[in-house]
Scaffold this motif. Structure first.
Motif, PDB file in Angstrom:
ATOM      1  N   SER A  67       0.799  -1.230   0.000  1.00 21.89           N
ATOM      2  CA  SER A  67       0.000   0.000   0.000  1.00 21.89           C
ATOM      3  C   SER A  67       0.832   1.280   0.000  1.00 21.89           C
ATOM      4  CB  SER A  67      -0.966  -0.001   1.194  1.00 21.89           C
ATOM      5  OG  SER A  67      -0.264  -0.048   2.426  1.00 21.89           O
ATOM      6  N   ASP A  68       2.106   1.208   0.385  1.00 20.34           N
ATOM      7  CA  ASP A  68       2.974   2.388   0.330  1.00 20.34           C
ATOM      8  C   ASP A  68       4.001   2.300  -0.795  1.00 20.34           C
ATOM      9  OD1 ASP A  68       2.085   4.217   2.267  1.00 20.34           O
ATOM     10  OD2 ASP A  68       2.965   3.031   3.882  1.00 20.34           O
ATOM     11  N   ARG A  73       8.065   4.826  -4.583  1.00 14.81           N
ATOM     12  CA  ARG A  73       8.440   5.209  -5.947  1.00 14.81           C
ATOM     13  C   ARG A  73       8.570   6.730  -6.069  1.00 14.81           C
ATOM     14  NH1 ARG A  73       7.598   3.330 -11.140  1.00 14.81           N
ATOM     15  NH2 ARG A  73       8.419   1.376 -10.303  1.00 14.81           N
ATOM     16  N   TYR A  74       7.616   7.449  -5.494  1.00 16.27           N
ATOM     17  CA  TYR A  74       7.645   8.917  -5.538  1.00 16.27           C
ATOM     18  C   TYR A  74       8.924   9.457  -4.891  1.00 16.27           C
ATOM     19  CZ  TYR A  74       6.634  13.700  -4.052  1.00 16.27           C
ATOM     20  OH  TYR A  74       6.717  15.044  -3.804  1.00 16.27           O
ATOM     21  N   GLU A  77      11.987   8.735  -7.176  1.00 18.36           N
ATOM     22  CA  GLU A  77      12.018   9.518  -8.410  1.00 18.36           C
ATOM     23  C   GLU A  77      12.277  10.998  -8.154  1.00 18.36           C
ATOM     24  OE1 GLU A  77       8.352   8.719 -10.384  1.00 18.36           O
ATOM     25  OE2 GLU A  77       9.087   6.854 -11.302  1.00 18.36           O
ATOM     26  N   ASN A  78      11.885  11.488  -6.985  1.00 13.92           N
ATOM     27  CA  ASN A  78      12.036  12.910  -6.676  1.00 13.92           C
ATOM     28  C   ASN A  78      13.164  13.186  -5.698  1.00 13.92           C
ATOM     29  OD1 ASN A  78       9.507  14.420  -7.946  1.00 13.92           O
ATOM     30  ND2 ASN A  78       8.809  12.435  -7.187  1.00 13.92           N
ATOM     31  N   ASN A  79      13.948  12.142  -5.417  1.00 14.62           N
ATOM     32  CA  ASN A  79      15.092  12.284  -4.525  1.00 14.62           C
ATOM     33  C   ASN A  79      14.687  12.904  -3.193  1.00 14.62           C
ATOM     34  OD1 ASN A  79      17.816  11.949  -3.891  1.00 14.62           O
ATOM     35  ND2 ASN A  79      18.342  14.046  -4.518  1.00 14.62           N
ATOM     36  N   ASN A  92      -2.387  12.521  -3.821  1.00  9.74           N
ATOM     37  CA  ASN A  92      -1.749  12.706  -5.127  1.00  9.74           C
ATOM     38  C   ASN A  92      -1.673  11.425  -5.956  1.00  9.74           C
ATOM     39  OD1 ASN A  92      -1.247  15.440  -4.465  1.00  9.74           O
ATOM     40  ND2 ASN A  92       0.625  14.868  -3.386  1.00  9.74           N
ATOM     41  N   GLY A  93      -2.688  10.585  -5.847  1.00  9.09           N
ATOM     42  CA  GLY A  93      -2.735   9.378  -6.659  1.00  9.09           C
ATOM     43  C   GLY A  93      -1.747   8.307  -6.256  1.00  9.09           C
ATOM     44  N   LEU A  94      -1.179   8.416  -5.042  1.00 13.60           N
ATOM     45  CA  LEU A  94      -0.150   7.459  -4.633  1.00 13.60           C
ATOM     46  C   LEU A  94      -0.702   6.049  -4.455  1.00 13.60           C
ATOM     47  CD1 LEU A  94       1.963   9.579  -2.115  1.00 13.60           C
ATOM     48  CD2 LEU A  94       2.538   8.937  -4.460  1.00 13.60           C
ATOM     49  N   LEU A  95      -1.940   5.929  -3.999  1.00 14.40           N
ATOM     50  CA  LEU A  95      -2.516   4.593  -3.849  1.00 14.40           C
ATOM     51  C   LEU A  95      -2.693   3.925  -5.209  1.00 14.40           C
ATOM     52  CD1 LEU A  95      -5.186   5.143  -1.046  1.00 14.40           C
ATOM     53  CD2 LEU A  95      -3.032   3.892  -0.868  1.00 14.40           C
TER      54      LEU A  95
END
Length: 232
Positions: A67-68, A73-74, A77-79, A92-95
């Motif tokens: 679930s996380d 990934r976020y 990708e965004n360091n 923000n659509g993370l799920l």
């Protein structure tokens, strides 16, 4: 290895992310383990047992582990560091990203029908309208993890990294109290009454910690001791 052991290992690989130090950051993985313990115990609550709800524990636990994944990934990708993670795990659509990653990671490992159900549990856990039992359990488990001593520790970690420390934690807590944030979370964040009551208990524990932090930060106990000495 059992199917669930394979799922667990794939989730662990996904949730352990790079950090600013030489060691990888396992915070999201440890959160995943806490969430799994939460859902396992929620499944056994009298409230659910008496209702006779059918629960697919394999798919629920698998969904919980992943679930996380979107948040992991976020961050990669965004360091970004995990210190900013716990306040926005559902937004923000993370799920949806978590569900996509679960689908990708589990492809060829377990049956397609199970993967589809796992994906649905993850995405629906972010909806107040879902009637899927597993999604409601996962939602309650995630919200419960935000409240209490662990929630305070996560906030402290974020504010320390942000250079604000204890003062930032206390200020942010006051702001949440002033705006009725916690009351709203208790009212709207839980689908099962027994979990809601447990959240109230954890919130009381968090308030105790905050009050003690306030006393020590302002040296109120030392001030009281000093005042007593003057009177003597």
């Amino acid at each position: 290895m059992s199917e669930l052991d394979i799922v667990k290992d794939l989730a662990r690989q996904t949730l352990i992310v790079p950090s600013t130090t030489s060691e990888p950051d396992s915070s999201l993985w440890y959160r995943g383990l806490r969430l799994v313990r939460n859902v396992e115990h929620i499944c056994g609550l009298p409230e659910l047992l008496m209702a006779g709800l059918q629960i697919d524990r394999f798919c629920l636990i698998s969904a919980t582990y992943f679930s996380d994944a979107g948040l992991a990934r976020y961050l990669e990708e965004n360091n970004r560091s995990v210190d900013s993670a716990f306040s926005n795990g559902n937004g923000n659509g993370l799920l949806e990203v978590s569900a996509e990653l679960a689908t990708k990671k589990l492809a060829g490992v377990i049956e397609k029908s199970k993967i589809e159900k796992i994906s649905s549990i993850i995405t629906e856990s972010g909806s107040h309208l879902t009637q899927r039992t597993e999604a409601m359990i996962l939602s309650d488990a995630r919200n419960l993890d935000d409240i209490g001593a662990i929630g305070i520790l996560n906030e402290y970690r974020r504010f320390v990294i942000g250079g604000k420390g204890v003062g930032g934690v206390l200020q942010n807590w006051k702001k949440k109290i002033d705006y009725g944030y916690w009351q709203m979370r208790l009212k709207e964040g839980f689908r099962f009454e027994q979990v809601r009551k447990l959240a109230e208990h954890r919130l009381a524990a968090a308030e105790y910690i905050i009050n003690q932090l306030r006393v020590e930060t302002k040296a109120l106990d030392v001030e009281e001791l000093s005042a007593d000495s003057v009177l003597v």
